[in-house]
Design a protein around this motif. Structure first.
Motif, mmCIF file in Angstrom:
data_model
loop_
_atom_site.group_PDB
_atom_site.id
_atom_site.type_symbol
_atom_site.label_atom_id
_atom_site.label_comp_id
_atom_site.label_asym_id
_atom_site.label_seq_id
_atom_site.Cartn_x
_atom_site.Cartn_y
_atom_site.Cartn_z
ATOM 1 N N ARG A 3 35.442 62.961 46.015
ATOM 2 C CA ARG A 3 35.972 62.178 47.137
ATOM 3 C C ARG A 3 35.199 60.875 47.316
ATOM 4 O O ARG A 3 35.781 59.841 47.621
ATOM 5 C CB ARG A 3 35.927 63.006 48.419
ATOM 6 C CG ARG A 3 36.906 64.160 48.395
ATOM 7 C CD ARG A 3 36.784 64.985 49.621
ATOM 8 N NE ARG A 3 37.232 64.176 50.752
ATOM 9 C CZ ARG A 3 37.415 64.652 51.953
ATOM 10 N NH1 ARG A 3 37.188 65.920 52.206
ATOM 11 N NH2 ARG A 3 37.815 63.864 52.921
ATOM 12 N N ASP A 6 36.317 58.547 44.502
ATOM 13 C CA ASP A 6 37.646 58.010 44.804
ATOM 14 C C ASP A 6 37.585 56.962 45.906
ATOM 15 O O ASP A 6 38.225 55.918 45.815
ATOM 16 C CB ASP A 6 38.603 59.137 45.207
ATOM 17 C CG ASP A 6 39.072 59.949 44.017
ATOM 18 O OD1 ASP A 6 38.923 59.478 42.877
ATOM 19 O OD2 ASP A 6 39.594 61.063 44.239
ATOM 20 N N TRP A 7 36.835 57.232 46.954
ATOM 21 C CA TRP A 7 36.738 56.273 48.062
ATOM 22 C C TRP A 7 36.120 54.956 47.590
ATOM 23 O O TRP A 7 36.566 53.884 47.971
ATOM 24 C CB TRP A 7 35.885 56.856 49.192
ATOM 25 C CG TRP A 7 35.675 55.888 50.307
ATOM 26 C CD1 TRP A 7 36.537 55.591 51.322
ATOM 27 C CD2 TRP A 7 34.527 55.059 50.518
ATOM 28 N NE1 TRP A 7 36.005 54.628 52.144
ATOM 29 C CE2 TRP A 7 34.758 54.289 51.671
ATOM 30 C CE3 TRP A 7 33.320 54.895 49.837
ATOM 31 C CZ2 TRP A 7 33.839 53.380 52.155
ATOM 32 C CZ3 TRP A 7 32.416 53.995 50.324
ATOM 33 C CH2 TRP A 7 32.672 53.235 51.474
ATOM 34 N N ARG A 10 38.549 53.559 43.947
ATOM 35 C CA ARG A 10 40.019 53.501 43.853
ATOM 36 C C ARG A 10 40.596 52.321 44.625
ATOM 37 O O ARG A 10 40.205 52.048 45.747
ATOM 38 C CB ARG A 10 40.642 54.781 44.387
ATOM 39 C CG ARG A 10 40.396 55.933 43.475
ATOM 40 C CD ARG A 10 41.641 56.717 43.175
ATOM 41 N NE ARG A 10 41.268 57.805 42.275
ATOM 42 C CZ ARG A 10 41.595 57.859 41.006
ATOM 43 N NH1 ARG A 10 42.323 56.917 40.479
ATOM 44 N NH2 ARG A 10 41.223 58.862 40.253
ATOM 45 N N ASP A 11 41.554 51.638 43.973
ATOM 46 C CA ASP A 11 42.321 50.567 44.614
ATOM 47 C C ASP A 11 43.203 51.221 45.668
ATOM 48 O O ASP A 11 43.932 52.163 45.389
ATOM 49 C CB ASP A 11 43.169 49.858 43.553
ATOM 50 C CG ASP A 11 43.961 48.686 44.096
ATOM 51 O OD1 ASP A 11 44.295 48.686 45.296
ATOM 52 O OD2 ASP A 11 44.260 47.778 43.309
ATOM 53 N N ARG A 12 43.151 50.719 46.894
ATOM 54 C CA ARG A 12 43.902 51.320 47.995
ATOM 55 C C ARG A 12 45.412 51.158 47.825
ATOM 56 O O ARG A 12 46.177 51.964 48.327
ATOM 57 C CB ARG A 12 43.479 50.711 49.333
ATOM 58 C CG ARG A 12 42.007 50.853 49.654
ATOM 59 C CD ARG A 12 41.604 52.329 49.719
ATOM 60 N NE ARG A 12 40.230 52.492 50.172
ATOM 61 C CZ ARG A 12 39.199 52.720 49.377
ATOM 62 N NH1 ARG A 12 39.373 52.787 48.084
ATOM 63 N NH2 ARG A 12 37.986 52.877 49.861
ATOM 64 N N ARG A 13 45.846 50.145 47.119
ATOM 65 C CA ARG A 13 47.284 49.902 46.957
ATOM 66 C C ARG A 13 47.864 50.645 45.762
ATOM 67 O O ARG A 13 48.906 51.261 45.858
ATOM 68 C CB ARG A 13 47.565 48.411 46.832
ATOM 69 C CG ARG A 13 47.391 47.684 48.168
ATOM 70 C CD ARG A 13 47.475 46.200 47.986
ATOM 71 N NE ARG A 13 46.124 45.781 47.569
ATOM 72 C CZ ARG A 13 45.817 44.634 47.041
ATOM 73 N NH1 ARG A 13 46.747 43.752 46.821
ATOM 74 N NH2 ARG A 13 44.580 44.331 46.726
ATOM 75 N N SER A 14 47.185 50.584 44.624
ATOM 76 C CA SER A 14 47.754 51.162 43.406
ATOM 77 C C SER A 14 47.233 52.568 43.113
ATOM 78 O O SER A 14 47.862 53.303 42.358
ATOM 79 C CB SER A 14 47.465 50.260 42.207
ATOM 80 O OG SER A 14 46.091 50.306 41.879
ATOM 81 N N GLY A 15 46.082 52.915 43.654
ATOM 82 C CA GLY A 15 45.478 54.214 43.364
ATOM 83 C C GLY A 15 44.689 54.242 42.065
ATOM 84 O O GLY A 15 44.090 55.253 41.716
ATOM 85 N N VAL A 75 39.414 44.987 46.252
ATOM 86 C CA VAL A 75 40.387 46.073 46.286
ATOM 87 C C VAL A 75 39.784 47.425 46.651
ATOM 88 O O VAL A 75 40.507 48.364 46.939
ATOM 89 C CB VAL A 75 41.136 46.195 44.934
ATOM 90 C CG1 VAL A 75 41.939 44.941 44.660
ATOM 91 C CG2 VAL A 75 40.182 46.509 43.807
ATOM 92 N N ASN A 76 38.460 47.523 46.617
ATOM 93 C CA ASN A 76 37.797 48.772 46.990
ATOM 94 C C ASN A 76 36.367 48.455 47.440
ATOM 95 O O ASN A 76 35.887 47.326 47.286
ATOM 96 C CB ASN A 76 37.820 49.771 45.822
ATOM 97 C CG ASN A 76 37.200 49.230 44.555
ATOM 98 O OD1 ASN A 76 36.323 48.383 44.599
ATOM 99 N ND2 ASN A 76 37.649 49.710 43.409
#
Length: 100
Positions: A3, A6-7, A10-15, A75-76
């Protein structure tokens, strides 16, 4: 642990996991000005100092714009932290160059 990874990455828009990205215009300008300064210094060391100072200023300003852009629009969290670390490095570097 997954987690946190990922936080942070990871790009919040594309994942997608985003650690590095294709350079944008300010980073290209920084690279070009830095490379030109290095090449001119190696090839023609007798050039006037203002030429090198001008290239250094262009490089630092464009890198500052890039760092601020990453802080604001990264993006992150990793990209925002990267921008922050680069900006801190610029401030430390410039504070050593400027005598008040």
């Amino acid at each position: 642990m997954r987690r946190v990874f990922d936080w942070f990455f990871r790009d919040r828009r594309s994942g997608a996991v985003v650690i590095g990205q294709w350079p944008n215009l300010p980073l290209w300008i920084f690279a070009a000005a830095s490379a030109l300064e290095w090449l001119l210094e190696a090839a023609t060391p007798g050039l006037p100092a203002p030429v090198f100072a001008g290239l250094r200023i262009v490089a630092l300003l464009s890198l500052t714009v890039w760092a601020l852009d990453e802080i604001v629009r990264g993006v992150n969290p990793w990209r925002r932290c990267l921008g922050g670390f680069v900006l801190i490095g610029i401030v430390v570097s410039v504070s050593g160059l400027v005598r008040l």
